[in-house]
Design an enzyme around this catalytic site. Structure first.
Site, mmCIF file in Angstrom:
data_model
loop_
_atom_site.group_PDB
_atom_site.id
_atom_site.type_symbol
_atom_site.label_atom_id
_atom_site.label_comp_id
_atom_site.label_asym_id
_atom_site.label_seq_id
_atom_site.Cartn_x
_atom_site.Cartn_y
_atom_site.Cartn_z
ATOM 1 N N CYS A 408 0.802 -1.237 0.000
ATOM 2 C CA CYS A 408 0.000 0.000 0.000
ATOM 3 C C CYS A 408 0.831 1.281 0.000
ATOM 4 C CB CYS A 408 -1.013 0.047 1.136
ATOM 5 S SG CYS A 408 -1.148 -1.375 2.173
ATOM 6 N N ARG A 437 7.269 -11.091 5.436
ATOM 7 C CA ARG A 437 6.884 -10.956 6.830
ATOM 8 C C ARG A 437 7.570 -12.044 7.634
ATOM 9 N NH1 ARG A 437 0.466 -10.175 5.500
ATOM 10 N NH2 ARG A 437 0.790 -8.337 4.207
ATOM 11 N N GLN A 455 1.108 -10.949 -3.296
ATOM 12 C CA GLN A 455 -0.320 -10.638 -3.287
ATOM 13 C C GLN A 455 -0.735 -10.198 -4.682
ATOM 14 O OE1 GLN A 455 0.060 -7.487 -0.333
ATOM 15 N NE2 GLN A 455 -1.019 -8.772 1.140
ATOM 16 N N ASP A 457 -2.330 -7.784 -5.599
ATOM 17 C CA ASP A 457 -2.756 -6.611 -4.855
ATOM 18 C C ASP A 457 -3.200 -5.482 -5.786
ATOM 19 O OD1 ASP A 457 -3.235 -5.268 -2.565
ATOM 20 O OD2 ASP A 457 -1.145 -4.959 -2.000
ATOM 21 N N HIS A 459 -4.809 -1.173 -5.273
ATOM 22 C CA HIS A 459 -5.384 -0.131 -4.431
ATOM 23 C C HIS A 459 -6.185 0.810 -5.293
ATOM 24 C CE1 HIS A 459 -2.132 -1.807 -2.016
ATOM 25 N NE2 HIS A 459 -2.987 -1.616 -1.028
ATOM 26 N N LYS A 543 -12.763 -4.941 6.874
ATOM 27 C CA LYS A 543 -12.593 -5.657 5.612
ATOM 28 C C LYS A 543 -13.627 -6.764 5.449
ATOM 29 C CE LYS A 543 -8.909 -8.255 7.812
ATOM 30 N NZ LYS A 543 -7.941 -9.292 7.504
ATOM 31 N N HIS A 589 -8.438 -1.432 -0.495
ATOM 32 C CA HIS A 589 -7.354 -2.409 -0.695
ATOM 33 C C HIS A 589 -8.048 -3.709 -1.083
ATOM 34 C CE1 HIS A 589 -4.546 -0.251 2.321
ATOM 35 N NE2 HIS A 589 -5.695 0.367 2.436
#
Length: 737
Positions: A408, A437, A455, A457, A459, A543, A589
């Site tokens: 993000c 992580r 991900q 991902d 945004h 979420k 997200h």
RNA sequence: GCUGCUGUAGCUCAGUGGUAGAGCGCGUCCUUGGUAAGGACGAGGUCCUGGGUUCAAAUCCCAGCAGCAGCUCCA
């Protein structure tokens, strides 16, 4: 007299103190023996207590009664709860000084948490099971005892059950009256219900022993949790054990190795996935698929680096909130880690959570000097705040990078890289972003929980007006994506903030309330079934999560769509509105797959390794009957490859029987058997993995067309159903007491 | 991270305080075959790593690492 309404609607009269068992006896002795519990006025209750007591209806009202026999699935839960008591009793007989914690049922059996210094091991299971069987043979009745709070506390105190006392005083503080169940000389705080006597528990087996924490808090005392299962017959128990074994065979770690999809090497590091060619093919196919969908929906691809400055993650909040679960920062100066440590110690000292002595301080100053950081400005006699400030200034002049834990902030910078007009919104930035992580060792699990993950991902930066529509469209995208691989047994979860512990989140109450209300509205308007979970939100917003189960029934989060008013605030994002004034955008997200690792892992188990044609790493295998057909087989392979298929030819010296078997076990969707006949006619004999008995002799062109059609349609012809998966948490009890 | 269990050939696993085993896979040769295993021979092991006990440790003990199950955590 007591009036009882039976399921057929008839009302009968019985003496006042009659129990469900007594009523059953009037119908027949066998029914009475099979009766394990009763449904009275809709509640499952003890069958051996007077009906008057278990119904909360006004006197004189006919009591609706249904007998629950071992044919009723609810009886299984009641019986397992009784089995948990029997196990606890057995453990107390075998070990002195057992502290009892909680002992509820689960979807598959039951467990009991014990506070016990002696370590129980699996070698002790036969002894414990023996003892349980003795209790079952004795068949002493379960008896309910109602008590006041004070009596209950005294009773638990007399029994030296400290955890129970604590629980009554804290967790059950609002209960004025509590119930106990006695079984012979074993007494346990319990809300019930139970089966009439221990003899009703038939087939039992201890499953495993593991650690757990008192009240689920890792700061609390660690207990020993003993898991068991119980069934109404040995046959059911055997079937269950067999189902578990079957389920384990489809474990993605087992299949991943067998089918050569991925590997995790100790040399590279735990939780770091090496995608082997076949697994990588599946992933690449999935990525291509979703990329096309995103283009249709107006997303634009972006790329961002794998690291970013720590300051950026301090602004976003990721660094302070998740430092423990991140790989250590990369410091540009040798003294960086030292100063970082130093600041933390000063802060802990300030908060009073750690001692930081003058001596420690001098040593650090000396060390920093040795490492080339003079720190001449350091106010040795100044305040702690002044010291921290000086170190922070030094730190900010150095390079400090973080292996990115989230995409993000990078995407936020892209949004902020130019001035935005409301006409440009929504801006949708998409990236297969790899993040790192440092998950705790005990949490790692194959592809499902890893330390490096990608991900899918994106945004979205919206005006407030656009949020609902975009959120809905995104939820539909997730549903579509899951549907395209035949995944339909998922659960939608609305993950909200923990209203009792707001310190875990950033932002204002107002923003949170707005975000949560929006999500609830959107989900309700879409008419989807969803469950609400407090405390499951991200630190920046609520979420919607898509939860699926793995081969042994554990639940994992796949896709997620998150609403965020907070990061735009923290990064001061803006767009120019129609009023020619700056406004704050709202972020969504979202990651339909979640991570490529976890999604692929779940998919392997979902298909039990047998991927549909469009995803299969090896789609087609050519099987020449003999050497005479080698040249023709090569030409068939070449033509399929040119038509876009992932195809190989089995040139081993095996007989065709063995080649078929190998291909079948390798879960290859289509085999093309070619011999002299096929070579002469330029055809192939198509053997379908799923319908081996319906073979077709097609020309090469026809075969290509047929398979192309199936792949293009992304047809899912088979999902490996698991009996085991059908178990759910419906039978699980809360740890209320 | 915590508790428990496990770590032997590429894979699945047996095994014993005294020179390392099976099946599958792999390699070579024979076999050229029509839909779930054709045959013969062969290669392959720091028994997770490091300490300790012992005449002797892959085996027993301790520590570490990794995996598994559960708990806790999960942006």
């Amino acid at each position: 007299m007591l009036q009882v309404q039976l399921p057929d609607g008839s009302v009968k009269e019985y003496p006042d103190n009659y129990t469900a068992i007594d009523v059953a006896k009037t119908i027949g002795e066998r029914l009475a023996n099979a009766t394990l519990a009763a449904e009275v006025n809709g509640n499952v209750v003890d069958a051996m207590r007077p009906l008057e007591q278990v119904s909360n209806l006004p006197a004189g009202t006919p009591i609706p009664l249904k007998l629950i026999t071992n044919k009723d699935p609810r009886a299984l839960g009641v019986m397992r709860h009784s089995a948990a008591h029997i196990m606890a009793r057995a453990v107390m007989r075998l070990y002195p000084g057992v502290g009892l914690a909680f002992g509820p049922t689960t979807g598959h059996g039951f467990y009991y948490d014990f506070d016990l210094d002696t370590k129980i091991s699996e070698d002790d299971f036969p002894r414990i099971e023996e003892e349980m069987k003795k209790i079952i043979v004795d068949a002493e009745p379960f008896e309910r005892i109602q008590s006041t709070r004070d009596e209950a506390i005294k009773l638990c105190g007399d029994l030296n059950q400290k955890l129970k006392v604590e629980h009554i005083q804290t967790g059950l503080a609002d209960h004025s009256s509590l119930s106990f169940y006695r079984q012979g000389n074993f007494l346990d705080l319990c809300r019930g219900p139970h089966v009439p006597d221990a003899g009703r528990v038939t087939a039992i087996k201890l499953i495993s022993i593991a650690g757990s924490y008192w009240k689920g808090d890792a700061n609390n005392k660690q207990l020993q949790r003993l898991y068991g299962t119980a069934w109404f017959s040995q046959k059911d128990l055997d079937e269950y054990i067999q189902q578990v074994d079957e389920a384990k065979k489809r474990d993605h770690r087992v299949l991943g190795k067998q089918l050569g999809l991925f590997t995790i090497s100790q040399e590279v590091g735990p939780g770091l996935v090496l995608w082997l060619p076949k697994g990588a093919t599946i992933r690449a196919t999935l990525e291509e698929f979703i990329k096309k969908e995103l283009l249709k929906l107006g997303y634009t691809p972006v790329y961002s680096p794998h690291i970013g400055r720590v300051e950026m993650y301090e602004t976003s909040g990721h660094f302070p909130y998740y430092r423990d679960a991140q790989f250590s920062p990369i410091f540009g100066h040798d003294a960086g880690a030292l100063v970082d440590f130093w600041i933390r110690k000063l802060r802990e000292h300030k908060e009073g959570t750690a001692v930081f002595s003058l001596d420690d301080e001098n040593k650090l100053l000396e060390s920093a000097k040795v490492m080339g950081a003079a720190l001449t400005e350091y106010p040795k006699t100044g305040s702690v705040d002044a010291k921290i400030e000086t170190l922070r200034v030094w730190e900010k002049n150095q390079e400090r990078y973080l292996l990115k834990p989230m995409n993000c902030p990078h995407h936020v910078q892209m949004y902020a890289s130019q001035q935005r007009s409301y006409r440009d919104l929504p801006v949708k930035l998409a990236e297969f972003g790899t993040v790192y992580r440092h998950e705790k060792t005990g949490e790692l699990n194959g592809l499902l929980r890893v330390r490096g993950l990608t991900q899918d991902d994106a945004h979205m930066f919206c005006t407030p007006d656009q949020v609902e529509e975009e959120f809905k469209a995104t939820l539909n995208l997730v549903k579509f994506v899951l549907g395209s691989v035949g995944l339909d047994d998922y659960r939608v979860q609305l993950s909200l903030r923990d209203s009792k512990n707001k310190s875990k989140y950033v932002g204002t109450d107002e923003n949170w309330d707005k975000a949560e209300a929006t999500l609830r509205k959107v989900l309700t308007e879409m008419g989807w079934a969803f469950t609400t979970m407090e405390g499951e939100a991200a630190f920046y917003g609520p979420k919607t999560d898509f939860m699926v189960r793995d081969c042994i029934g554990r639940e994992w989060q796949l896709g997620t769509v998150q609403l965020d008013f907070n990061l735009p605030e923290r990064f001061k994002l803006e767009y120019i509105g129609a009023d020619n004034k700056p406004h704050r955008p709202v972020m969504i997200h979202r990651a339909p797959f979640g991570s490529m690792e976890r999604f692929t892992g779940v998919l392997i188990e979902h298909f039990a390794g047998a991927f549909p044609l469009w995803l299969a790493p090896e789609q087609v295998r050519v099987l020449p009957i003999s050497e005479k057909a080698y040249d023709y087989a090569a030409s068939v392979e070449r033509r399929f490859r040119e038509a876009g298929f992932r195809v190989t030819t089995d040139f081993t010296s095996n007989r065709v029987n063995a080649k078929v078997r190998d291909a079948q076990l390798a879960l290859i969707p289509y085999m093309l058997v070619v011999g002299e006949k096929e070579a002469a006619a330029d055809t192939v004999t198509v053997r379908d993995r799923l319908e081996a008995d319906k073979q077709l002799n097609l020309s090469v062109a026809e075969a290509i067309a047929k398979l192309q059609e199936e792949a293009a349609a992304r047809r899912v012809r088979q999902v490996a159903k698991s009996n085991f998966r059908s178990f759910d948490s419906a039978g699980e009890e809360e740890n209320e007491y």
